[in-house]
Every structure is written in structure tokens, then in C-alpha cells.
Write an enzyme that holds these catalytic residues in place. Structure first.
Site, mmCIF file in Angstrom:
data_model
loop_
_atom_site.group_PDB
_atom_site.id
_atom_site.type_symbol
_atom_site.label_atom_id
_atom_site.label_comp_id
_atom_site.label_asym_id
_atom_site.label_seq_id
_atom_site.Cartn_x
_atom_site.Cartn_y
_atom_site.Cartn_z
ATOM 1 N N HIS A 1 18.739 -19.397 22.205
ATOM 2 C CA HIS A 1 19.804 -18.817 23.040
ATOM 3 C C HIS A 1 19.329 -17.600 23.846
ATOM 4 O O HIS A 1 20.048 -17.119 24.716
ATOM 5 C CB HIS A 1 20.994 -18.393 22.182
ATOM 6 C CG HIS A 1 21.757 -19.538 21.595
ATOM 7 N ND1 HIS A 1 22.181 -20.618 22.347
ATOM 8 C CD2 HIS A 1 22.182 -19.789 20.322
ATOM 9 C CE1 HIS A 1 22.820 -21.477 21.567
ATOM 10 N NE2 HIS A 1 22.828 -21.002 20.338
ATOM 11 N N ASP B 1 19.163 -28.790 18.708
ATOM 12 C CA ASP B 1 20.120 -27.908 18.056
ATOM 13 C C ASP B 1 21.516 -28.264 18.577
ATOM 14 O O ASP B 1 21.674 -28.649 19.737
ATOM 15 C CB ASP B 1 19.798 -26.449 18.388
ATOM 16 C CG ASP B 1 20.633 -25.451 17.601
ATOM 17 O OD1 ASP B 1 20.110 -24.875 16.634
ATOM 18 O OD2 ASP B 1 21.816 -25.239 17.969
ATOM 19 N N HIS C 1 23.936 -26.475 19.417
ATOM 20 C CA HIS C 1 24.414 -25.585 20.468
ATOM 21 C C HIS C 1 23.497 -25.690 21.687
ATOM 22 O O HIS C 1 22.302 -25.962 21.559
ATOM 23 C CB HIS C 1 24.469 -24.140 19.960
ATOM 24 C CG HIS C 1 25.283 -23.986 18.712
ATOM 25 N ND1 HIS C 1 24.703 -23.855 17.468
ATOM 26 C CD2 HIS C 1 26.622 -23.959 18.520
ATOM 27 C CE1 HIS C 1 25.656 -23.757 16.559
ATOM 28 N NE2 HIS C 1 26.825 -23.819 17.170
ATOM 29 N N ASP D 1 21.809 -28.057 12.775
ATOM 30 C CA ASP D 1 23.252 -27.854 12.665
ATOM 31 C C ASP D 1 24.083 -28.986 13.256
ATOM 32 O O ASP D 1 25.316 -28.894 13.287
ATOM 33 C CB ASP D 1 23.663 -26.512 13.281
ATOM 34 C CG ASP D 1 22.878 -26.145 14.523
ATOM 35 O OD1 ASP D 1 22.151 -27.013 15.032
ATOM 36 O OD2 ASP D 1 22.998 -24.999 14.980
#
Length: 371
Positions: free
Chosen positions: A136, A172, A174, A261
Site C-alpha cells: 500500500h 493480496d 486489498h 487475506d
């Protein structure tokens, strides 16, 4: 084949402090980014006997000059100044205790060390078991537990070591906003993010129409999946979007932001992957690297927030890239695989995959257009 494992005990000492996601009307639980989760993953590698069959790689700290290949000097100065206090704020959701920058530099350096060992042909591929995560982090700020963008730094390092084109695949759950922002106009870095749609960041930059700009147009591919996608959905994305894009791009090195995740038990997402699905992705990306770039492949650990199931999702990834079966009966496969939709692609999921498939297909006929 030989798979390297980058690890340092201090990765578990990184403290991202207690960061509950507001609003909470009751006392929040423990921070999602707990070192215990990744420690259990590492312990499972040890107890399964898999770790001793991997090549141990000692990381080093990234230098300022290396960090500045990806991040701005102003951002690095802010991190250094704040790191001297009790706590630092690198960006939204990226808070860390004093001394955390040193460990973040070791995580970034660990990803680059993995690239060095693969390029030197000391290992065929490598898994950088680093913490804190990085995907991120943008050029000028951190976000979501991430301070320095480990995969972006690894990609730039691979280029410094002689690789012209580098592909980053982010599974991931996200959005991989960091690599997207950093390489937005770069024609020599392909970024592919498979993620749950419109989740986590304050601005939704993970939609299909975010495709890169200038010479980098078409080099950024987003696959924003609706909640509920399981093994079959991710398999379709890999075969119809990821593999064709990689073949067209023909990278010299592949880097993976390997978040765990998207697992069906994770508290920070609503996807339905089981360990079998993660092993499929890992085997697939290893196969892609073998076909396209002499096996040159590095995976960097990213998210994964369930104490019990995350280690088993990770074990499946290591088995997939190493080709070594641990022999462990994965308890989170037997229950998770009873969820019927893990092996189905529903119409609303198919629509997203088809759009990403079209974008991956036309990127090279439209490249260079201004976006």
C-alpha cells in the site's frame, strides 16, 4: 530446484501499534497486524520440516539511495524524523512505534536480497518472509500497515541488476495501489492486482479503468472481484488475465505481493479462497516464471490476519513455489472446500473477469496512449 527463504527474527518485533478501524462503539480488539500471525506461519514451516528444505537467506537493510529509487526524499525525511519519537505516522493506517523504520528497511532490503540471490542463480526462486508489509506504500506516503513498498523496491532492484522488464502480480485481497501509483507511467513494469472490489482505501483506485498513463497505459491491470469469490474465480483470473498478460509482456523477472487475506477465514475480507486455491496460484506463477524468465521469481509476504488459518494458507504457497509437499493435512481445506461457491464462477464475477481479460488483451495494441 532450490527455493530461498528470507527471514529475520526482528521482523516479528515491528510494532504497528493498536489501530482499530473506526467507528467502534465498544472496546476494539487487538490490532489486526499482529506479529503472532506471521510467527505462527513461520513456526508451521519449521514444524512441518519444510523450512529445512529451503535455502536460508539473511536479509540486509536497504540503503537511502535504494529507497529513493521508489520513494521521494521528502517522505524518507519524514520517516526518519518521526522514527525518533514515540510513534510515527507514515500515512493512513500506517502507524508504527519508535525504531520501526529500521525494521522496515530490513524488510525492504530482504526483498532486494531475495532478488540478488535469484539473479546470482544461488536459488531458483525465493520467498521473502518480511514484515512490515509494503504494497500500500506509495512514492510519497505509507498506508494500511505499509511503510516502504517492498515489491516495488524489489522490481527496481531487479532492473538495476540487468532485467529490463519486470512484472508485479499482487494477489493480496486489498488493492495494490502502491505499485500502481509508483509505476503508473512506466512501460517497463507490468502491475496486476487481483483484489476485493472497493475495499480499504479512502479512494477507490482499484477499478478496471485505472490502466496506467502515458507510455505506461495498459501496463496496469486491475481485477476488482466482488466479495465471495473462491478458488475457481481466482483460477479463472489467473488463466484468462494474468497468464495472457504475462506472456504478452514477456518479463525478465516476476515479483509477487503474496497476501494471504483472500482466505475464507480472514477477518479483513470477504473472499472464499482455501489453501488449495493459494497452492494453485503459487504453482501457476512458478510455471509462468519458468516459461518466461528462466524461473526468476520472488514472492514477498503481505497481508493475512487470521491467527489460525493464515499459516496454513501460507504453507500452501511455499509448497507451490518450491514443489515440496510438506505432508501436512491442511485442516482449513477440508472445511473451506465445503463452501459450494469456492468452485463456481457466478455471472456478476464473470463480468468482472471478462472486462479484465479484454483489458489484458488490448493493452499492447493501445500502449502509449494518454489516459
Amino acid at each position: 530446484m532450490a527455493t530461498g527463504l528470507v527471514f529475520d527474527e526482528s521482523y516479528f518485533w515491528y510494532d504497528s501499534l493498536n489501530q482499530p478501524f473506526p467507528p467502534f462503539l465498544v472496546q476494539p480488539g487487538a490490532n489486526y497486524d499482529r506479529p503472532e500471525i506471521k510467527r505462527r506461519f513461520y513456526n508451521l514451516l519449521q514444524q512441518s520440516g519444510l523450512a529445512e528444505q529451503l535455502v536460508s537467506i539473511k536479509p540486509r537493510r536497504a540503503t537511502d539511495d535504494e529507497i529513493l529509487r521508489v520513494h521521494t526524499g521528502e517522505y524518507l525525511d519524514v520517516l526518519k524524523a518521526q522514527d525518533k519519537g514515540v510513534a510515527a505516522v507514515a500515512g493512513p493506517g500506517a502507524v508504527f512505534a519508535a525504531g520501526g523504520l529500521d525494521i522496515a528497511l530490513l524488510a525492504a532490503g530482504g526483498a532486494m536480497t531475495a532478488v540478488e540471490r535469484v539473479m546470482a542463480e544461488e536459488v531458483d526462486n525465493a520467498f521473502a518472509f518480511v514484515r512490515p508489509p509494503g504494497h500500500h506504500a506509495e512514492s510519497h506516503r505509507g498506508a494500511g500497515f505499509c511503510v516502504l513498498n517492498n515489491v516495488a523496491l524489489a522490481a527496481r532492484h531487479a532492473q538495476r541488476l540487468g532485467c529490463e522488464r519486470v512484472a508485479i502480480v499482487d494477489w493480496d485481497v486489498h488493492h495494490g495501489n502502491g505499485a500502481q501509483e509508483i509505476f503508473w507511467s512506466d512501460a517497463d513494469v507490468l502491475t496486476i492486482s487481483i483484489h476485493q472490489d472497493y475495499y480499504f482505501l479512502e479512494e477507490n483506485t482499484g477499478t478496471g479503468d485505472h490502466r496506467g498513463g502515458g507510455k505506461g497505459f495498459g501496463r496496469n491491470i486491475n481485477v476488482p472481484l466482488p466479495p465471495g469469490g473462491g478458488n475457481r474465480v481466482y483460477q479463472e483470473v489467473f488463466e484468462r488475465v494474468v497468464m495472457p498478460a504475462l506472456r504478452r509482456f514477456n518479463p525478465d523477472f516476476i515479483i509477487v505481493a503474496s497476501g494471504l487475506d483472500a482466505g475464507c477465514y480472514d477477518p479483513l475480507a470477504r473472499m472464499a479462497m482455501t489453501p488449495r486455491g493459494f497452492k494453485y496460484l503459487a504453482k501457476g506463477i512458478r510455471r509462468a516464471a519458468e516459461q518466461l524468465c528462466n524461473g526468476r521469481l520472488v514472492l514477498c509476504q503481505e497481508g493475512g490476519y487470521d491467527l489460525a488459518s493464515t499459516p496454513y494458507m501460507g504453507l500452501a504457497v511455499i509448497e507451490g513455489i518450491s514443489g515440496i509437499e510438506s505432508g501436512i493435512d491442511n485442516p482449513f481445506e477440508s472445511f473451506g472446500s465445503t463452501i459450494a461457491y469456492t468452485d463456481e464462477v457466478l455471472p456478476h464475477q464473470e463480468a468482472v473477469i471478462a472486462l479484465a481479460e479484454a483489458h489484458a488483451g488490448d493493452a499492447w495494441t493501445e500502449q502509449g496512449s494518454e489516459q
